[in-house]
Motif scaffolding. Structure first.
Motif, mmCIF file in Angstrom:
data_model
loop_
_atom_site.group_PDB
_atom_site.id
_atom_site.type_symbol
_atom_site.label_atom_id
_atom_site.label_comp_id
_atom_site.label_asym_id
_atom_site.label_seq_id
_atom_site.Cartn_x
_atom_site.Cartn_y
_atom_site.Cartn_z
ATOM 1 N N THR A 25 -29.937 27.299 -20.482
ATOM 2 C CA THR A 25 -30.629 26.481 -19.493
ATOM 3 C C THR A 25 -30.066 26.823 -18.125
ATOM 4 O O THR A 25 -28.849 26.762 -17.914
ATOM 5 N N PRO B 294 -35.542 26.256 -19.118
ATOM 6 C CA PRO B 294 -35.115 26.777 -20.429
ATOM 7 C C PRO B 294 -35.411 28.274 -20.491
ATOM 8 O O PRO B 294 -36.568 28.682 -20.581
ATOM 9 N N LYS C 272 -32.719 24.289 -13.995
ATOM 10 C CA LYS C 272 -32.820 23.602 -15.294
ATOM 11 C C LYS C 272 -33.957 24.155 -16.153
ATOM 12 O O LYS C 272 -34.462 23.492 -17.066
#
Length: 505
Positions: free
Chosen positions: A264, A271, A269
């Motif tokens: 991450t 993925p 943030k």
């Protein structure tokens, strides 16, 4: 005078006959040497040690040893600082060098900051799977422990066992010298992709498939099992993501459907996915792969030495042996071929710079949006665009020769990466404005140091820990390996520890 002439003629004839006899004897000795093979019953003892193969295949071994000549360390983060931002929160942002020769496979894995600084056989950060493509000891350990058992635990668990770099037994049967694959997951990957298994493939195909054991994209699949002591364990099994196909888009779809995440991103943030070294996937798409050229044709050209013809195992750029590689097929001048390759690389470099500049800025702008109060749900579409942009860009460059293996595909991927990143940035303009940010400018990341500052990365603690590891646990590993006979002291000393500049005091 007549007798003098006869004497000179006789002596000359004797010298010529002597040279002929010597040449015949030399050729006979050479013939006998070539006929010397390991027995079908026992094979080569200690086959993990490539120098054991030298007794039977001296020329191939000597050329393999020349992979030691790849001493230059090329810092890819210095060359492409935007990659630091792209990999924020992942170990690649600390240290990423261009690959060197097989001779350094184990040592470079030990030295990189990505593998951390374990203090014993249970500390991390990396799993044992990180050894997989680095050593001839890996197939041995899989046979001894079992495949799932090998993939269980931390990287440091096998530090004293994985000591011999990529070599003969990774690709050859020790009894017959026939080509072979030495890791079971590779055939599973071929089957998943609907391709012939290694055994079902032609000899020419095998000359690429043995390379593809390692030069492919993969991920670590979390696999639960019960061990020999009836205890539950978790293995991180190297798995090829080919169930939907081997193109970049098909692999992307596979990862999205199983919700796989490599890391991450610490700022955006997002993925993320991280490409490994997808040389084989891209090579298949290029013209050489489509025409049936094998990896070995270009990277291991046949070499003539006297009456002996053998494959050169100093696996290197074909440009270093153009007369034995490119010019076998292309009726062109060396200068012109070099110019063509240079042009392909330049085009890739230009598009790479543009694409990863936008990718890095998209990460930083997303981080600013989060800081301003944007929710993860609000950024969901942006995250998908960034994930796909970086995946396609990374797949285009992670195989360092892909710009030549499949130049059109690489340019397509980088163009697609840039487009996805720009779409994300356009959406971010609205999201930032919604939260009161209208004049945000991403921080400078034009150099490696500036980029690491931009993501808040301080390398010094990682360097200090690694230096301590090298003075303690690594030395203990080498000592244990020598005591166990896994490697001899001379071989251990022969591998230069010329790591990155970080480790030079």
């Amino acid at each position: 005078m007549k007798y003098k002439t006869l004497l000179i003629g006789s002596l000359s004839a004797i010298v010529v006959m002597g040279l002929l006899v010597g040449n015949i004897n030399a050729r006979e000795n050479e013939r006998e040497s070539l006929l010397k093979k390991p027995t079908e019953e026992t094979g080569i003892p200690n086959k993990e040690k490539s120098d054991e193969w030298a007794k039977y295949y001296p020329r191939e071994f000597d050329s393999w040893r020349r992979t030691k000549e790849s001493e230059t360390i090329e810092d890819m983060l210095e060359k492409n600082p935007a990659l630091v931002v792209a990999w924020a929160g992942y170990a690649f942002s600390r240290d990423y060098n261009a690959p060197r020769g097989h001779y350094y496979a184990v040592q470079d894995n030990i030295n990189t900051l990505r593998t951390g600084a374990p203090t014993d056989d249970k500390t991390g950060p990396q799993p044992t799977a990180c050894w997989t493509c680095k050593s001839t000891d890996v197939p041995r350990l899989m046979e001894e422990e079992g495949e799932l058992e090998f993939f269980t635990g931390k990287w440091a668990r096998l530090g004293s066992e994985v000591v011999n770099p990529v070599g003969c037994s990774n690709c050859h049967d020790d009894k017959t010298a026939e080509l072979k694959i030495s890791v079971p997951y590779f055939d599973r990957g071929l089957q998943a992709a609907g391709m012939p298994t290694f055994a079902e493939s032609t000899h020419q195909q095998k000359r690429s498939l043995v390379c593809a054991q390692c030069h492919v994209e993969y991920y670590f699949k979390k696999t639960e099992y019960i061990d020999k002591n009836n205890q539950p364990q978790t293995a991180m099994v190297v798995t090829l993501p080919w169930a939907k196909g081997t193109t970049v888009e098909e692999i992307e779809k596979y990862y999205d459907e199983i919700n796989f995440v490599d890391f991450t991103h610490s700022i955006s943030k997002t993925p993320m996915l991280k490409a490994q070294h997808p040389d084989f996937e891209l090579f298949q798409i290029g013209i050489h792969g489509k025409k049936g050229v094998s990896c070995a044709d270009c990277h291991m050209p046949y070499t003539q030495e006297g009456s002996v013809k053998y494959s050169d195992h100093r696996i290197a750029s074909p440009l270093e042996n153009i007369d034995k590689t490119c010019l076998n097929c292309h009726r062109d001048s060396e200068k012109n071929l070099m110019t063509i390759v240079g042009e392909k690389r330049e085009r890739k470099d230009i598009l790479q710079t543009i694409a990863f500049d936008n990718i890095a800025k998209a990460h930083l702008e997303t981080g600013k949006a989060l800081e301003a109060g944007a929710s993860l749900d609000e950024l969901k579409e942006v995250h998908t665009l960034i994930r796909h942009a970086q995946w396609r860009g990374d797949m285009a460059i992670a195989g360092h020769g892909s710009f030549f293996h499949a130049p059109e595909e690489v340019l397509k991927l980088l163009a697609s990466a840039n487009e996805e990143a720009q779409k994300a940035r356009i959406k971010l303009v609205g999201i930032l404005a919604k939260h009161g940010i209208t004049n945000y400018i991403a921080p400078d990341f034009s150099t490696k140091q500036a980029a690491q500052n931009a993501i808040g990365l301080n390398l010094q603690p990682f360097i200090d820990e690694k230096l301590k590891f090298k003075e303690t646990l690594e030395k203990e590993w080498k000592k244990q390996a020598i005591e166990k006979g896994r490697i001899n002291a001379k071989a251990a000393e022969d591998i230069p520890d010329n790591a990155t500049s970080y480790f030079k005091k």
